[in-house]
Design an enzyme around this catalytic site. Structure first.
Site, PDB file in Angstrom:
ATOM      1  N   PRO A  25       0.834  -1.204   0.000  1.00 49.00           N
ATOM      2  CA  PRO A  25       0.000   0.000   0.000  1.00 49.00           C
ATOM      3  C   PRO A  25       0.871   1.257   0.000  1.00 49.00           C
ATOM      4  O   PRO A  25       1.824   1.356   0.768  1.00 49.00           O
ATOM      5  CB  PRO A  25      -0.797  -0.101   1.301  1.00 49.00           C
ATOM      6  CG  PRO A  25      -0.642  -1.513   1.746  1.00 49.00           C
ATOM      7  CD  PRO A  25       0.673  -1.981   1.225  1.00 49.00           C
ATOM      8  N   HIS A 169      -5.167  -1.495   8.371  1.00 50.19           N
ATOM      9  CA  HIS A 169      -3.944  -0.714   8.625  1.00 50.19           C
ATOM     10  C   HIS A 169      -3.803  -0.515  10.132  1.00 50.19           C
ATOM     11  O   HIS A 169      -4.506   0.280  10.738  1.00 50.19           O
ATOM     12  CB  HIS A 169      -4.018   0.632   7.911  1.00 50.19           C
ATOM     13  CG  HIS A 169      -2.687   1.312   7.747  1.00 50.19           C
ATOM     14  ND1 HIS A 169      -1.591   1.009   8.519  1.00 50.19           N
ATOM     15  CD2 HIS A 169      -2.271   2.284   6.893  1.00 50.19           C
ATOM     16  CE1 HIS A 169      -0.569   1.765   8.153  1.00 50.19           C
ATOM     17  NE2 HIS A 169      -0.954   2.536   7.156  1.00 50.19           N
ATOM     18  N   HIS A 172       2.339   2.302  11.686  1.00 54.04           N
ATOM     19  CA  HIS A 172       2.863   3.619  11.305  1.00 54.04           C
ATOM     20  C   HIS A 172       2.257   4.811  12.045  1.00 54.04           C
ATOM     21  O   HIS A 172       2.177   5.921  11.512  1.00 54.04           O
ATOM     22  CB  HIS A 172       2.706   3.835   9.793  1.00 54.04           C
ATOM     23  CG  HIS A 172       3.370   2.775   8.984  1.00 54.04           C
ATOM     24  ND1 HIS A 172       3.049   2.514   7.664  1.00 54.04           N
ATOM     25  CD2 HIS A 172       4.336   1.858   9.305  1.00 54.04           C
ATOM     26  CE1 HIS A 172       3.792   1.510   7.214  1.00 54.04           C
ATOM     27  NE2 HIS A 172       4.575   1.100   8.201  1.00 54.04           N
ATOM     28  N   TYR A 174      -0.873   5.386  13.021  1.00 57.18           N
ATOM     29  CA  TYR A 174      -2.258   5.757  12.759  1.00 57.18           C
ATOM     30  C   TYR A 174      -3.170   5.207  13.864  1.00 57.18           C
ATOM     31  O   TYR A 174      -2.683   4.728  14.875  1.00 57.18           O
ATOM     32  CB  TYR A 174      -2.665   5.294  11.358  1.00 57.18           C
ATOM     33  CG  TYR A 174      -1.866   5.988  10.273  1.00 57.18           C
ATOM     34  CD1 TYR A 174      -1.983   7.365  10.067  1.00 57.18           C
ATOM     35  CD2 TYR A 174      -0.959   5.290   9.490  1.00 57.18           C
ATOM     36  CE1 TYR A 174      -1.232   8.013   9.093  1.00 57.18           C
ATOM     37  CE2 TYR A 174      -0.206   5.934   8.508  1.00 57.18           C
ATOM     38  CZ  TYR A 174      -0.347   7.294   8.324  1.00 57.18           C
ATOM     39  OH  TYR A 174       0.401   7.934   7.364  1.00 57.18           O
TER      40      TYR A 174
END
Length: 367
Positions: A25, A169, A172, A174
């Protein structure tokens, strides 16, 4: 060293891949008002034509008012956006590829450099993006419940549209990763806690809701990272035991494949072993894993944003680790961003035709 083994099939539940190459992604921001365009569909179709085994989309946000900090990041909700994604998956399938959307909630974010802001403040476990930086609201338990349902709805829509898998996800820095981290999850309710196992609850409930929505035969991938964009040396799990306590409950909840993000795939995750993040994740959970991190290029992804160029590099070390059984799939980012035929070139041994990467490639959809 031969790359033949990277071109063997892989099957798990709804996935039936012709090879082990995954398109990682990569946020592109080419979907005005969150609507994927015909050019976005053509961009993914070209990678399918170039023989990528599995395409994972750029992050596409769920139905929460402040799930995104960028008006040009695609949505995975609403009739127009889902119509756009239907065209994407139809084009990918017509070219012999398989694909899953990466479903995403950004959590507490810095304001976008464009000046665009969501209609309501960002939301996260404690309002923090990183220690000392508060740029949003602390989620109520009702907010959390609604967000879990929104993840489930996005996954159900992905299956309904004909996608072959979905990726959550959870990396990272988030939203899900903000719940994992003790620096950003300061909650004192059931979604907080002093241990990573306790702070895992939100992610586990997201996975369980998605599994409920898609059924048992649909493959669920989840992306993780140890590092934070603000601290490349950060480790949520400081040893294999903590990694087991973090990842095994998520596998038990319904994650089928662990996508283990690191800056450089060849770097060992813990001392006294050369196993990387994906290698250790597979070792402690027994689940299939995806490795990623500067595959096939000399520099890392974050350096590209700083203007650093990268050149093609040998895949010998990747092959050594793959042949040893450290991981099952290999995610490739920037080489596929610059060259839709990268996979086909590797398969046919045309390494002299591989191209490097420069930051200019971030500013266009290479077709």
């Amino acid at each position: 060293m031969s790359t033949t083994n990277l071109f063997t099939p892989f099957s798990l539940k709804s996935l039936h891949l012709k090879n082990r190459i995954v398109m990682a992604p990569m946020t592109r921001s080419f979907s005005p008002n969150g609507i994927p365009t015909d050019e976005v569909a053509a961009y993914y179709q070209k990678r399918a034509e170039g023989e990528v085994g599995l395409i994972l989309s750029e992050g596409t946000v769920i139905d929460r008012p402040s799930s995104s900090n960028d008006g040009n990041v695609p949505h995975f909700y609403g009739d127009e956006a889902l119509k756009g994604w239907k065209k994407v998956i139809n084009e990918v399938h017509s070219s012999g590829g398989q694909m899953g959307p990466q479903i995403w909630h950004m959590g507490i974010m810095d304001n976008h450099h464009s000046g665009w802001v969501p209609p309501v403040p960002f939301e996260g476990p404690s309002g923090l993006n990183r220690p000392g930086f508060n740029n949003g609201n602390t989620m109520s338990e009702r907010d959390i419940e609604d967000t879990i349902l929104a993840f489930g709805k996005a996954a159900a829509d992905a299956k309904r549209l004909g996608f072959d898998t979905i990726e959550i996800h959870g990396a990272h820095g988030y939203l899900i990763d903000q719940f994992f981290s003790p620096e950003t999850n300061l909650r004192t309710d059931i979604y907080g806690g002093k241990t990573l196992r306790q702070r895992n609850r939100f992610a586990i409930e997201v996975v369980k809701e998605i599994r409920k929505q898609v059924g048992n035969d649909f493959a669920i991938i989840m992306r993780f990272s140890q590092f934070k964009p603000s601290d490349y040396n950060y480790k949520l799990a400081k040893n294999p035991q903590e990694l087991d306590a973090w990842l095994t409950p998520l596998v038990d909840a319904g994650v089928d494949i662990l996508h283990c993000s690191q800056r450089r795939f060849w770097e060992p995750e813990f001392e006294k072993s050369d196993l990387n993040f994906a290698g250790w994740a597979k070792k402690v959970t027994g689940a299939p894993t995806i490795t990623v991190g500067s595959v096939g290029l000399s520099g890392d992804f974050f350096g590209a944003f700083a203007g650093e160029s990268s050149q093609p590099t040998s895949l010998d070390e990747l092959n050594r680790r793959f042949d040893r059984g450290d991981f099952d799939l290999v995610a490739v980012g920037r080489p596929l961003l610059s060259d839709p035929n990268w996979t086909a070139k590797i398969k046919s041994g045309k390494t002299s035709q591989l191209v490097g990467f420069s930051k200019e490639a971030l500013g266009e959809l290479v077709l």
